[in-house]
Design a protein around this motif. Structure first.
Motif, mmCIF file in Angstrom:
data_model
loop_
_atom_site.group_PDB
_atom_site.id
_atom_site.type_symbol
_atom_site.label_atom_id
_atom_site.label_comp_id
_atom_site.label_asym_id
_atom_site.label_seq_id
_atom_site.Cartn_x
_atom_site.Cartn_y
_atom_site.Cartn_z
ATOM 1 N N ALA A 90 0.843 -1.191 0.000
ATOM 2 C CA ALA A 90 0.000 0.000 0.000
ATOM 3 C C ALA A 90 0.880 1.243 0.000
ATOM 4 N N ARG A 91 0.374 2.271 -0.562
ATOM 5 C CA ARG A 91 1.032 3.569 -0.575
ATOM 6 C C ARG A 91 0.904 4.185 0.807
ATOM 7 N N SER A 92 1.982 4.751 1.342
ATOM 8 C CA SER A 92 1.875 5.410 2.646
ATOM 9 C C SER A 92 2.484 6.810 2.622
ATOM 10 N N GLY A 93 2.722 7.324 1.456
ATOM 11 C CA GLY A 93 3.252 8.673 1.322
ATOM 12 C C GLY A 93 3.589 8.958 -0.118
ATOM 13 N N GLU A 94 4.024 10.186 -0.375
ATOM 14 C CA GLU A 94 4.354 10.615 -1.734
ATOM 15 C C GLU A 94 5.473 9.778 -2.355
ATOM 16 N N ARG A 95 6.386 9.294 -1.511
ATOM 17 C CA ARG A 95 7.551 8.540 -1.983
ATOM 18 C C ARG A 95 7.672 7.173 -1.327
ATOM 19 N N VAL A 96 6.615 6.705 -0.663
ATOM 20 C CA VAL A 96 6.721 5.507 0.175
ATOM 21 C C VAL A 96 5.635 4.488 -0.135
ATOM 22 N N VAL A 97 6.059 3.223 -0.168
ATOM 23 C CA VAL A 97 5.160 2.070 -0.255
ATOM 24 C C VAL A 97 5.561 1.112 0.852
ATOM 25 N N VAL A 98 4.585 0.515 1.518
ATOM 26 C CA VAL A 98 4.854 -0.511 2.522
ATOM 27 C C VAL A 98 4.246 -1.828 2.038
ATOM 28 N N CYS A 99 4.924 -2.936 2.384
ATOM 29 C CA CYS A 99 4.466 -4.269 1.970
ATOM 30 C C CYS A 99 4.564 -5.240 3.137
ATOM 31 N N ARG A 100 3.580 -6.124 3.239
ATOM 32 C CA ARG A 100 3.605 -7.204 4.220
ATOM 33 C C ARG A 100 4.540 -8.296 3.707
ATOM 34 N N THR A 101 5.255 -8.912 4.621
ATOM 35 C CA THR A 101 6.106 -10.039 4.238
ATOM 36 C C THR A 101 5.385 -11.364 4.402
ATOM 37 N N GLY A 102 4.356 -11.392 5.247
ATOM 38 C CA GLY A 102 3.733 -12.651 5.624
ATOM 39 C C GLY A 102 4.550 -13.290 6.732
ATOM 40 N N ALA A 103 4.131 -14.448 7.171
ATOM 41 C CA ALA A 103 4.830 -15.157 8.247
ATOM 42 C C ALA A 103 6.214 -15.588 7.774
ATOM 43 N N LEU A 104 7.188 -15.465 8.672
ATOM 44 C CA LEU A 104 8.559 -15.868 8.371
ATOM 45 C C LEU A 104 9.039 -16.811 9.473
ATOM 46 N N ALA A 105 9.192 -18.069 9.132
ATOM 47 C CA ALA A 105 9.706 -19.041 10.097
ATOM 48 C C ALA A 105 11.159 -18.702 10.411
ATOM 49 N N ALA A 106 11.645 -19.193 11.530
ATOM 50 C CA ALA A 106 13.045 -18.973 11.903
ATOM 51 C C ALA A 106 13.951 -19.653 10.888
ATOM 52 N N ASP A 107 14.999 -18.961 10.488
ATOM 53 C CA ASP A 107 15.972 -19.461 9.521
ATOM 54 C C ASP A 107 15.308 -19.922 8.224
ATOM 55 N N ALA A 108 14.411 -19.063 7.708
ATOM 56 C CA ALA A 108 13.669 -19.412 6.499
ATOM 57 C C ALA A 108 13.534 -18.200 5.580
ATOM 58 N N VAL A 109 13.249 -18.492 4.330
ATOM 59 C CA VAL A 109 13.034 -17.474 3.307
ATOM 60 C C VAL A 109 11.537 -17.312 3.103
ATOM 61 N N GLY A 110 11.081 -16.062 2.978
ATOM 62 C CA GLY A 110 9.665 -15.786 2.749
ATOM 63 C C GLY A 110 9.327 -15.765 1.271
ATOM 64 N N GLU A 111 8.102 -15.376 1.000
ATOM 65 C CA GLU A 111 7.625 -15.266 -0.379
ATOM 66 C C GLU A 111 8.246 -14.046 -1.053
ATOM 67 N N ARG A 112 8.621 -14.209 -2.302
ATOM 68 C CA ARG A 112 9.194 -13.108 -3.078
ATOM 69 C C ARG A 112 8.142 -12.016 -3.279
ATOM 70 N N ILE A 113 8.568 -10.767 -3.153
ATOM 71 C CA ILE A 113 7.687 -9.616 -3.347
ATOM 72 C C ILE A 113 8.155 -8.895 -4.605
ATOM 73 N N GLU A 114 7.220 -8.646 -5.517
ATOM 74 C CA GLU A 114 7.530 -7.961 -6.774
ATOM 75 C C GLU A 114 6.570 -6.801 -6.956
ATOM 76 N N LEU A 115 7.117 -5.636 -7.269
ATOM 77 C CA LEU A 115 6.258 -4.507 -7.552
ATOM 78 C C LEU A 115 6.892 -3.607 -8.597
ATOM 79 N N ARG A 116 6.026 -2.875 -9.264
ATOM 80 C CA ARG A 116 6.453 -1.903 -10.274
ATOM 81 C C ARG A 116 5.801 -0.581 -9.911
#
Length: 161
Positions: A90-116
């Motif tokens: 989501a947009r949170s300012g003129e120059r800012v976007v915030v994104c959820r990572t989802g759950a992240l297990a310990a010593d694990a890789v999360g889902e890839r996030i792609e945006l344009r």
């Protein structure tokens, strides 16, 4: 009356602890550290004609799992007013976007996030900064690897971080 007020206060406090899971370590309390997690973001960015493509993968080096986290992406130039962002961003300012990572297990890789995103005005370069805004109540003792800065030139080349 006073006894009922005390019981009601205790019941509400117990419910908050049960819902937030804050009892072990009282996560979120400023004086008592919560579980520890080490979040990091690595990926790439490229820019062509004022359009910036960003792809990154969140990682939790542990030792505790993170139920969800929020990463902030900041650009040195204003973004165009209309943007099509992926689910979880989501947009949170003129120059800012915030994104959820989802759950992240310990010593694990999360889902890839792609945006344009599109910049408001054409530019030959833009500085992109990523950092964790919220870590799901976990304490991150190593903030160096969850803060990335990458200069992206409008060449179509891919820049890695």
């Amino acid at each position: 009356m006073r006894v009922l007020r005390v019981l009601r206060t205790l019941a509400v406090g117990a419910a908050v602890l049960a819902v937030t899971g804050a009892a072990p370590g009282l996560a979120g309390h400023p004086d008592i550290p919560g579980p520890e997690a080490d979040l990091a973001y690595h990926g790439s960015a490229s820019m062509t004609g004022g359009r910036v493509d960003v792809r990154f993968t969140p990682r939790n080096h542990g030792p505790s799992a993170v139920p969800d986290a929020t990463v902030r992406l900041r650009w040195s130039k204003p973004l165009a007013d209309a943007q099509t962002l992926p689910t979880g961003c989501a947009r949170s300012g003129e120059r800012v976007v915030v994104c959820r990572t989802g759950a992240l297990a310990a010593d694990a890789v999360g889902e890839r996030i792609e945006l344009r995103v599109r910049l408001r005005d054409a530019s030959s370069e833009v500085l992109l900064e990523l950092d964790t805004v919220w870590g799901g109540g976990a304490v991150d003792g190593n903030r160096a690897n969850d803060q990335q800065r990458v200069l992206v030139l409008d060449t179509g080349d891919t820049y890695y971080f």
